[in-house]
Design a protein around this motif. Structure first.
Motif, PDB file in Angstrom:
ATOM      1  N   ALA A 143       0.830  -1.208   0.000  1.00 49.56           N
ATOM      2  CA  ALA A 143       0.000   0.000   0.000  1.00 49.56           C
ATOM      3  C   ALA A 143       0.862   1.254   0.000  1.00 49.56           C
ATOM      4  O   ALA A 143       0.526   2.248  -0.669  1.00 49.56           O
ATOM      5  CB  ALA A 143      -0.920  -0.014   1.222  1.00 49.56           C
ATOM      6  N   LEU A 144       1.985   1.231   0.724  1.00 53.29           N
ATOM      7  CA  LEU A 144       2.891   2.386   0.707  1.00 53.29           C
ATOM      8  C   LEU A 144       3.461   2.624  -0.685  1.00 53.29           C
ATOM      9  O   LEU A 144       3.555   3.776  -1.142  1.00 53.29           O
ATOM     10  CB  LEU A 144       4.020   2.172   1.714  1.00 53.29           C
ATOM     11  N   MET A 145       3.808   1.541  -1.383  1.00 51.54           N
ATOM     12  CA  MET A 145       4.334   1.699  -2.739  1.00 51.54           C
ATOM     13  C   MET A 145       3.284   2.276  -3.682  1.00 51.54           C
ATOM     14  O   MET A 145       3.565   3.160  -4.505  1.00 51.54           O
ATOM     15  CB  MET A 145       4.821   0.348  -3.272  1.00 51.54           C
ATOM     16  N   VAL A 146       2.063   1.792  -3.567  1.00 51.05           N
ATOM     17  CA  VAL A 146       0.994   2.286  -4.437  1.00 51.05           C
ATOM     18  C   VAL A 146       0.716   3.756  -4.176  1.00 51.05           C
ATOM     19  O   VAL A 146       0.535   4.551  -5.115  1.00 51.05           O
ATOM     20  CB  VAL A 146      -0.272   1.432  -4.230  1.00 51.05           C
ATOM     21  N   VAL A 147       0.704   4.157  -2.911  1.00 51.34           N
ATOM     22  CA  VAL A 147       0.453   5.568  -2.586  1.00 51.34           C
ATOM     23  C   VAL A 147       1.569   6.456  -3.121  1.00 51.34           C
ATOM     24  O   VAL A 147       1.309   7.538  -3.675  1.00 51.34           O
ATOM     25  CB  VAL A 147       0.299   5.728  -1.065  1.00 51.34           C
ATOM     26  N   ARG A 148       2.816   6.017  -2.986  1.00 50.08           N
ATOM     27  CA  ARG A 148       3.933   6.809  -3.510  1.00 50.08           C
ATOM     28  C   ARG A 148       3.839   6.968  -5.024  1.00 50.08           C
ATOM     29  O   ARG A 148       4.031   8.058  -5.558  1.00 50.08           O
ATOM     30  CB  ARG A 148       5.256   6.135  -3.132  1.00 50.08           C
ATOM     31  N   LEU A 149       3.539   5.893  -5.713  1.00 47.94           N
ATOM     32  CA  LEU A 149       3.417   5.965  -7.164  1.00 47.94           C
ATOM     33  C   LEU A 149       2.218   6.818  -7.585  1.00 47.94           C
ATOM     34  O   LEU A 149       2.288   7.573  -8.565  1.00 47.94           O
ATOM     35  CB  LEU A 149       3.296   4.557  -7.737  1.00 47.94           C
ATOM     36  N   TYR A 150       1.136   6.701  -6.874  1.00 51.63           N
ATOM     37  CA  TYR A 150      -0.058   7.502  -7.182  1.00 51.63           C
ATOM     38  C   TYR A 150       0.255   8.993  -7.048  1.00 51.63           C
ATOM     39  O   TYR A 150      -0.119   9.799  -7.910  1.00 51.63           O
ATOM     40  CB  TYR A 150      -1.180   7.084  -6.241  1.00 51.63           C
TER      41      TYR A 150
END
Length: 501
Positions: free
Chosen positions: A94-101
């Protein structure tokens, strides 16, 4: 030099500002490096604090890279036997997805129009460039090794979807937005193929809200079960969990870090447990309200919260949690069926259309539950530990079945209470007027020979308002009719006649 250090590198309106592709490329690199630092700093700190570390700094960095790849859902190999490790820490993912978003949204909002190689494409390229370096570094010998091609494909897919979603949030008229709109229109047009009486007009937003509310309720139920298991384990003296904490501060910190990263997985496993199918902790095992069958499990704090082996007994009470999770979706669908959120001119739905909307929300929830069950599970090794987590299709069927069982009758009841018997929509904040007549008094003598069957003397007062009145009017009306007929029969047997006799 002071001027260069006083402002962000990627926001310089000079050289990099005139090269948006380079700025977006560096934004993707920065996003990947920040995510890698979130994993690498704790791992290196634990390696430094461990007094008897059996690997060098390169081994610690390979471990950090392997965890970073696992956070994206990429499979890695474990040990000299190349056992597959596919259990994804969902918190890290989830942290990776938020950073990419956020990187995609930032690339879209920095400047105006750019070339086709700018924007999300440049951000994705910079992120994948770092991923290539991490995969190649982790491909060497060690306790955890990467699989080059599968890992790059998984990381590239996740980065592409997350970046495009962030870019679309700022620029809704992109090709990706048009694709999503076409999917939504195609899904909503499925309702248009139904007969008119079975068609919930404009009901797709209400269906999505109901499915999201049901999913949130199930996740809350899973979190409640995990918290309850932790409290029970602490009340019984710690048991298996406390035995794992006496291995030194470095081992304790590592266990706590892994526990936090896998806590969302445990919550989803708890939701699957509440639904009934439960989950597996190894081949040939089952943890469900109906009973628990366990063998030897790895020594890990979250596994210490598993129930003891044996029949379910009082644990069957957790099946009430999905019932409670379906109440809010039932209310949302019932209010939508009454016309509270329908498009202008659409009007209330029929009971058949309300049931169709509830079934559609159940199917949508089932698909989401199956997907999350698949994401939360995986393998820790080959052989017995190759199967961990919920069975996706069983979890999806259970979620859809529970919501359908609660939402269909619940939405119909809410719709009936929100509408009058004539199907007139209630005003906002005001109950519908009763369309049925209620008698509150009998005036004068009643003639049993009257054409109205002995009820000609009933006075029809103004209709009352309120849900209680709608539920009690039929019973009171029958009681008053019986009273009038009994009174007329008594007068007839006593020889008295009505005013018309």
């Amino acid at each position: 030099m002071t001027q260069l250090m006083g402002r962000p590198l990627l926001e310089v309106p000079g050289e990099l500002g005139g090269r948006p592709v380079l700025a977006d490329l560096l934004a993707g690199v920065r996003t990947a490096l920040v995510g890698l630092a979130l994993v690498g700093v704790p791992v290196l700190g634990l390696w430094i604090a461990t007094p008897y570390a059996d690997s060098d700094a390169a081994g610690a960095t390979r471990l950090a890279g392997a965890l970073w790849l696992l956070g994206h859902g990429a499979p890695v190999l474990r040990g000299g036997a190349d056992a597959p490790l596919t259990l994804t820490p969902l918190l890290l993912g989830a942290l990776m997805v938020v950073r990419l978003y956020r990187a995609g949204a930032g690339a879209a909002s920095r400047r105006g129009l750019r070339s086709r190689w700018g924007g999300p494409v440049a951000v994705w390229t910079g992120y994948c460039a770092v991923a290539v370096g991490v995969v190649l570094h982790c491909a060497g010998p060690g306790p955890f090794r990467s699989r080059v091609l599968p890992d790059l494909l998984v990381v590239g897919l996740l980065a592409g979807l997350s970046t495009a979603a962030g870019f679309r949030s700022v620029r809704p008229e992109t090709a990706f937005a048009r694709f999503l709109r076409s999917v939504a229109v195609g899904t909503g047009s499925w309702f248009d193929r139904l007969p008119p009486d079975w068609r919930p007009v404009g009901g797709m937003p209400a269906v999505c809200r109901a499915a999201a509310a049901a999913g949130a309720g199930l996740v809350a139920a899973g979190g409640l079960l995990v918290a309850g298991a932790a409290v029970l384990d602490a009340m019984t003296g710690g048991g298996r969990g406390m035995a794992l904490l006496g291995r030194g501060p470095a081992a304790l910190s590592g266990l706590l870090l892994l526990t936090v990263l896998l806590l969302p997985n445990a919550v989803l496993w708890g939701a699957a447990y509440a639904l009934g199918p439960g989950f597996e902790v190894g081949a040939g095992t089952l943890v469900s309200p109906g009973g628990t069958e366990l063998g030897a499990v790895p020594e890990f704090p979250l596994f210490a919260l598993l129930p003891q082996e044996g029949p379910g007994g009082w644990r069957l009470a957790v099946l009430l949690l999905p019932l409670l999770a379906g109440l809010v979706p039932a209310v949302l669908l019932g209010r939508a069926a009454a016309g509270r959120r329908s498009p202008v001119g659409a009007g209330p739905w029929t009971p058949a259309a309300t049931a169709v909307a509830a079934l559609a929300a159940a199917l949508l929830l089932g698909a989401g539950a199956a997907a999350l069950g698949w994401l939360s599970g995986g393998a820790l090794a080959a052989g017995r530990m190759a199967r961990l987590g919920p069975v996706p299709w069983w979890t999806g069927l259970a979620a859809a079945g529970w919501l359908a069982a609660v939402a269909v009758p619940g939405a119909l009841l809410v719709r009936h209470r929100a509408l009058g018997p004539a199907g007139v929509e209630c005003a906002d904040g005001v109950e519908c007027a009763d369309a049925v007549e209620q008698a509150e008094a009998v005036e004068g003598p009643v003639d049993a020979r009257s054409p109205a069957g002995g009820t000609a003397g009933l006075v029809r007062p103004a209709p009352r308002r309120g849900v209680h009145a709608r539920l009690t009017v039929p019973v009171r009306r029958r009681a008053l009719e019986l009273r009038a007929r009994t009174h007329a029969l008594v007068r007839r047997l006593s020889g008295q006649r009505g005013p018309t006799g």
